[in-house]
Design an enzyme around this catalytic site. Structure first.
Site, PDB file in Angstrom:
ATOM      1  N   ALA A 245       0.845  -1.196   0.000  1.00  0.00           N
ATOM      2  CA  ALA A 245       0.000   0.000   0.000  1.00  0.00           C
ATOM      3  C   ALA A 245       0.876   1.240   0.000  1.00  0.00           C
ATOM      4  O   ALA A 245       2.096   1.147  -0.131  1.00  0.00           O
ATOM      5  CB  ALA A 245      -0.914  -0.002   1.214  1.00  0.00           C
ATOM      6  N   ASN A 246       0.268   2.411   0.124  1.00  0.00           N
ATOM      7  CA  ASN A 246       1.040   3.656   0.227  1.00  0.00           C
ATOM      8  C   ASN A 246       0.322   4.601   1.182  1.00  0.00           C
ATOM      9  O   ASN A 246      -0.731   4.270   1.719  1.00  0.00           O
ATOM     10  CB  ASN A 246       1.249   4.279  -1.156  1.00  0.00           C
ATOM     11  CG  ASN A 246      -0.063   4.593  -1.816  1.00  0.00           C
ATOM     12  OD1 ASN A 246      -0.844   5.401  -1.331  1.00  0.00           O
ATOM     13  ND2 ASN A 246      -0.339   3.936  -2.931  1.00  0.00           N
ATOM     14  N   ARG A 247       0.892   5.792   1.371  1.00  0.00           N
ATOM     15  CA  ARG A 247       0.405   6.685   2.423  1.00  0.00           C
ATOM     16  C   ARG A 247      -0.775   7.559   2.023  1.00  0.00           C
ATOM     17  O   ARG A 247      -1.170   8.449   2.760  1.00  0.00           O
ATOM     18  CB  ARG A 247       1.524   7.623   2.854  1.00  0.00           C
ATOM     19  CG  ARG A 247       2.657   6.925   3.529  1.00  0.00           C
ATOM     20  CD  ARG A 247       3.669   7.946   4.028  1.00  0.00           C
ATOM     21  NE  ARG A 247       4.906   7.303   4.391  1.00  0.00           N
ATOM     22  CZ  ARG A 247       5.073   6.612   5.507  1.00  0.00           C
ATOM     23  NH1 ARG A 247       4.086   6.515   6.374  1.00  0.00           N
ATOM     24  NH2 ARG A 247       6.231   6.040   5.761  1.00  0.00           N
ATOM     25  N   SER A 248      -1.345   7.370   0.850  1.00  0.00           N
ATOM     26  CA  SER A 248      -2.439   8.245   0.417  1.00  0.00           C
ATOM     27  C   SER A 248      -3.632   8.149   1.374  1.00  0.00           C
ATOM     28  O   SER A 248      -4.054   7.055   1.758  1.00  0.00           O
ATOM     29  CB  SER A 248      -2.892   7.835  -0.988  1.00  0.00           C
ATOM     30  OG  SER A 248      -4.091   8.474  -1.297  1.00  0.00           O
TER      31      SER A 248
ATOM     32  N   ALA B  15      -3.602   7.354  -5.659  1.00  0.00           N
ATOM     33  CA  ALA B  15      -2.197   6.935  -5.646  1.00  0.00           C
ATOM     34  C   ALA B  15      -2.204   5.426  -5.898  1.00  0.00           C
ATOM     35  O   ALA B  15      -2.215   4.618  -4.966  1.00  0.00           O
ATOM     36  CB  ALA B  15      -1.567   7.267  -4.300  1.00  0.00           C
TER      37      ALA B  15
END
Ligand code: CTP
Length: 402
Positions: free
Chosen positions: A208-211, A274
């Site tokens: 995943a990512n920080r969006s 994102a």
């Protein structure tokens, strides 16, 4: 301008607030006709309704015996807007199911006008899967929802979402709907992607990512406030879906692409998600276990590029395609190249380098890269970025073709 409002008052303790709503609508110069459901008439009387609206109150007793006077079709067709307040769980279920077994439900089924509902019920009823399902159906049908608010309930000790919106909030929603035709994106369909994607590694782990989804959600909300019909395709986020927007929840990049394609055609599409660039080559069917032979190797494969796929479509390419570029260095230069490479019309470039706090934060510093050049916008709240971007999108729409 005077508008005709058909107010349907359901059976709930909040019905007393609807008397105040009638008064406020009259103050604004609107004509108000009221249908009291059988339940509604248990809480307030036809006489109090008639005194405030200066029209007779319509009840089932009347409609069943005296169709010749004014029929239910006429009643719903002659209105500019139908408002259901309080909208009980039962009334919402009837609407979602298309029932027509009393005057209120019949008028609601017979209408082709905008409908606004102000739900009011016990929090457990509001959160029940059946009510969730009914609300999703109604919103997909284009019904607008105001509230409910959180607070203490009439039942002692109960707290949660379920209190009917206040008359002034309902009034504001009414005015928004009535003024809709004059709004800059009225009649347009705007598609927005938002949030991260989650790419599964095994049943318990994912990439995943920080969006946070804040910027994309703010754009969807701003487009709706500008009068657009909005489809928001969102990856997993912790923030609430914006009111008045059709939200489609997805997990992976491939699901996001499918949902975006299903939502076409659109007048404008903004790709603020994102999206994870890579996913694992094969999701493990079972949880991967430590086996004492060192860490496993993950093989990554590239995800579809949703923005580029849509921007390069021969058919049903949205009239205006807007991408985002999250960059940590050479922000504008990279964004310019990205605009050409991805085939989109505009790029909103933002610096997400270490220390900017953009990913997950509430403020953003962006540059709008178009075919004409680059605009540097000052640092502002993501809500403000959204409003400015939506205003630019509205200005770029071809005139008179909505
Ligand atoms: N995007 C997309 N699908 C992907 C990757 C990105 O739709 N699989 C969209 C994003 O929503 C955004 C734009 O493409 O609008 C640019 O995203 P960004 O992450 O900045 O670009 P990348 O494609 O990852 O390019 P690079 O690796 O050069 O940063």
């Amino acid at each position: 301008m005077t508008k005709r409002i058909l107010l349907i008052i359901g059976g709930g303790i909040a019905a007393y607030k609807s008397l105040d709503l009638i008064r406020r609508l009259k103050e604004r110069g609107h004509e108000v006709r009221v249908i009291l459901t059988k339940g509604g008439a248990e809480f307030i009387t036809p006489l109090s309704v008639a005194s405030l609206s200066r029209e007779r109150a319509f009840t089932d007793l009347f409609s069943l015996t005296d169709e010749a006077d004014i029929g239910h079709i006429e009643l719903s067709r002659s209105a500019d807007l139908l408002v259901v307040a309080p909208a009980t769980a039962d009334l919402l279920a009837k609407m979602a199911g298309g029932h027509a077994d009393d005057l209120a439900s019949t008028a609601l089924l017979a209408t082709d006008k905008p409908v606004l509902v102000a739900p009011a019920m016990n929090p457990r009823m509001w959160q029940h899967p059946a009510t969730r399902r009914n609300m999703a159906l109604l919103q997909a049908d284009g019904v607008t929802v105001v509230g409910p608010n959180e607070g203490a309930m009439a039942e002692r000790g109960e707290f949660g979402p379920g209190r009917m919106a206040e008359p002034m909030e309902i009034l504001a929603a009414v005015e928004r709907l009535l003024g809709g035709a004059d709004l800059p994106l009225a009649g347009r369909h705007v598609l927005v992607t938002s949030g991260p994607t989650h790419e599964p590694i095994d049943p318990v782990r994912y990439i995943a990512n920080r969006s946070s989804g804040r910027q994309g959600h703010a754009i969807a909300a701003a487009a709706a406030a500008a009068g657009a019909r909005v489809t928001l395709v969102s990856g997993p986020v912790a923030i609430a879906p914006p009111a008045g927007v059709t939200t489609v929840a997805v997990e992976t990049a491939r699901e996001m692409l499918a949902a975006v394609e299903a939502a076409l055609p659109a007048d404008a599409a903004v790709f603020a998600a994102a999206v994870a660039d890579w996913r694992t080559a094969g999701e493990a069917a079972q949880k991967m276990k430590k086996n004492g032979k060192g860490a496993p190797r993950l093989t990554l494969v590239e995800n579809p590029d949703i923005l580029a796929t849509i921007a390069h479509r021969a058919e049903q390419r949205p009239g205006l395609v807007v991408g985002f570029a999250a960059e940590t260095e050479k922000v504008v230069e990279h964004a310019r190249q990205k605009r050409l490479r991805k085939g989109c019309d505009w790029i909103v470039a933002n610096d997400v380098g270490p220390g900017t706090g953009v990913m997950g934060g509430t403020r953003n510093t962006v540059h709008l890269v178009t075919g004409e050049g680059v605009e540097d916008w000052p640092t502002m709240d993501k809500d403000e970025v959204a409003r400015r971007l939506v205003a630019r999108i509205a200005a770029a729409m071809p005139k008179g073709s909505a």
